[in-house]
Write an enzyme that holds these catalytic residues in place. Structure first.
Site, PDB file in Angstrom:
ATOM      1  N   PRO A 176       0.778  -1.240   0.000  1.00  0.00           N
ATOM      2  CA  PRO A 176       0.000   0.000   0.000  1.00  0.00           C
ATOM      3  C   PRO A 176       0.809   1.291   0.000  1.00  0.00           C
ATOM      4  CG  PRO A 176       0.027  -0.944   2.192  1.00  0.00           C
ATOM      5  CD  PRO A 176       0.762  -1.914   1.324  1.00  0.00           C
ATOM      6  N   CYS A 177       2.114   1.180   0.131  1.00  0.00           N
ATOM      7  CA  CYS A 177       2.921   2.405   0.184  1.00  0.00           C
ATOM      8  C   CYS A 177       2.701   3.191  -1.096  1.00  0.00           C
ATOM      9  CB  CYS A 177       4.399   2.024   0.310  1.00  0.00           C
ATOM     10  SG  CYS A 177       5.287   3.041   1.456  1.00  0.00           S
ATOM     11  N   GLY A 178       2.308   4.424  -1.010  1.00  0.00           N
ATOM     12  CA  GLY A 178       2.109   5.217  -2.222  1.00  0.00           C
ATOM     13  C   GLY A 178       0.663   5.353  -2.634  1.00  0.00           C
TER      14      GLY A 178
END
Lengths: 224, 339
Positions: A176-178
């Site tokens: 989920p980063c970003g």
């Protein structure tokens, strides 16, 4: 915190996720009838004996994928079986699961809320008809080619194999980063007031991007 | 800021007695168990180079896929060793008897671990998540040079607190302060990385702390920890990877109890602060309240092997007892609500 009606910073509250999830599932049911509907799975915590009505995740399971040898670049969607016609597959001796002729791959997709990142996260797993899990090497053959090349570049940060947050089993997860950043970009291009995106549309917008990674496309009508 | 408590945490270790699983024994007689001291903040797969020499002559031919179990429960290798011990052994067992397997990896239950890289990336991903929670973004971890990231990981692997202390400032993690040090830091706002949410006046409002809560629930009271039944499967444990969020208020000090109860609001503590759901539709409001009082009870909270007094200020707990990836791991034993 606002009432949760609108999203302006790319993030969702847990209540917002419940609302967005239901809206997403409803629209999917109407506009995407070539697929089965998503179902909402409430978090019933067995150990703690009490069910938390507000929290849960979306589940789409037993999607049958037929692997094909060639994928045309314009149509990088999964070949979802609508009939029983099976295609011949090559047998690759290096993969863990022997891909026999006429072997069907099934996929489960869960959209789970991350309280750490405050965004939804896509988890998925593949298995064959006997239930044996598919390795990433096998799954790669079912993914669109751009996802596969991204996988090669970012082995540890794009699709990772992690434990499902609630099911105590290994699943694959789209990191989920970003997410927050590109959702913000998406909401900047939506009409409304400034950068606001109505919560109802959050998951639809999110899935229009994320779904493509795993070859699931949503019809444009869903974005209205 | 390596203070004494942090040193104790880094030096904490569990004596392990590792038995080779009988199906992996290809020698006669079977080899004796290996004795290893496992760092609490470390991970089981990192011990394999120390353990394997004891057993290599006894193994059947073929490739290794190594995993551990405790009384039949496969151990999740990505959970720090100390946390596994605190959680699975209600009554601490010393040495802790584990079984090692070199074949038959249960890949339907455990995610794969094919070497140190897997452990390292699990650590880095947890660190990113923790930073995201604390700072609101993980750019400092992402921007760290490859060699700094390597060195940070190596310092954790080796339990080298000095090396870690030199490198961790590069992460620029906002600190979690208690009310007393908050006043000092407010005078130098630049020092805060703060993606803690600020209001117009620039006052810090909401802060988030990375917490991983492992909850075991039992139905009856017990006299001794030895009487607590064993865990058969991970389904007996509720795992909550959920940050503790709080509004900073003047004079307000959160205790460990406050933090745990806020993470399990439907279970323990003041029901009123949780769901906005109307219960007044029910005629039996009074009765419902009475039932709600039959809540669960926190019997035991363990962090870094310490049985915590629940009234300790939470900020102290976080600052001193968190793991190197900036997560606070809490093993909790609760008595389930009676119905």
């Amino acid at each position: 915190m606002n009432s949760g009606r609108e999203v302006s910073d790319g993030r969702l509250t847990v209540e917002g996720f419940s609302v967005a999830a239901r809206a997403f599932a409803d629209k999917w049911k109407i506009h995407n009838q070539s697929f089965p509907p998503w179902s909402w799975v409430p978090l019933i915590n067995r150990t703690l004996h009490l069910s938390n009505q507000e929290e849960g995740y979306l589940s789409l399971e037993e999607i049958l994928i037929l692997s094909s040898l060639e994928e045309s670049p314009e149509d990088e969607s999964l070949n979802v079986a609508t009939d029983c016609l099976e295609k011949e597959e090559s047998v690759d001796h290096t993969i863990l699961v022997q891909n026999q002729e006429n072997e069907a791959h099934y996929y489960d997709f869960h959209i789970v809320y991350s309280s750490s990142y405050k965004v939804p996260v896509l988890y998925f797993r593949g298995y064959c008809s006997g239930g044996q899990p598919l390795s990433l090497d096998v799954i790669k053959k079912d993914l669109p080619s751009c996802s596969v090349s991204l996988l090669h570049e970012s082995k540890w940060t794009f699709i990772t194999q992690e434990e499902h947050p609630y099911l105590n089993r290994p699943w694959f997860k789209l990191h989920p980063c970003g997410t927050e950043d590109w959702i913000k970009l998406l909401s900047q291009s939506s009409i409304s007031t400034g950068c606001q995106m109505p919560v109802d549309l959050y998951l639809v917008s999110w899935f229009s991007v994320v779904g493509q990674v795993v070859g699931l496309r949503i019809p444009l009508e869903m974005l209205n | 800021m390596a203070n004494e408590a942090v040193k104790y945490v880094w030096e904490g270790a569990i004596p392990l007695q590792i038995h080779l699983h009988k199906s992996d024994v290809a020698s006669h007689p079977a080899p004796p168990p290996a004795l290893v001291l496992a760092p609490r903040i470390g991970y089981l797969p990192l011990l394999i180079p120390h353990i394997k020499p004891y057993f290599k002559d006894s193994l059947p031919p073929g490739e290794d896929s190594i995993w551990f179990d405790y009384k039949g429960v496969p151990l999740k290798w990505y959970i720090p060793t100390g946390v596994l011990f605190d959680l699975l052994c209600a009554e601490p067992e010393r040495p802790w008897n584990l079984t090692i397997h070199f074949r038959g990896y249960p890949s339907n239950i455990l995610i794969p671990c094919e070497g140190e890289d897997f452990v390292k990336w699990n650590f880095v991903n947890s660190l990113k998540e923790a930073q995201y929670i604390i700072n609101g973004n993980c750019k400092n971890v992402m921007n760290m040079s490859q060699s700094d990231q390597e060195d940070l990981w190596t310092s954790v692997m080796n339990g080298d607190l000095d090396a870690y202390t030199k490198l961790s400032p590069k992460l620029k993690m906002a600190t979690i302060e208690d009310d007393f040090s908050r006043k000092a830091s407010l005078s130098s706002p630049q020092s805060r990385q703060g993606a803690t949410e600020m209001d117009v006046a620039g006052q810090v409002k909401t802060a988030r702390v990375p917490v991983r809560l492992y909850v075991r629930s039992i139905n009856q009271d017990f006299e001794n920890l030895e009487d607590v039944p064993e865990i058969d499967t991970w389904d007996d444990i509720s795992y909550l990877n959920r940050p503790f969020e709080f509004l900073r208020e003047e004079g307000k000090c959160f205790t460990l109890r406050n933090a745990i109860e806020s993470l399990l609001p439907e279970f323990i503590g003041d029901k009123a602060q949780t769901s906005g759901e109307e219960r007044s539709k029910d005629d039996d409001t009074e009765e419902a309240d009475g039932l709600l009082r039959e809540m669960g009870e926190i019997k035991l909270a363990r962090i870094q092997g310490i049985e915590m007094k629940l009234e300790i200020p939470f900020s102290w707990v976080v600052n001193n007892l968190m793991n190197p990836e900036f997560y606070l791991h809490i093993s909790v034993l609760v008595k389930a609500p009676q119905r």
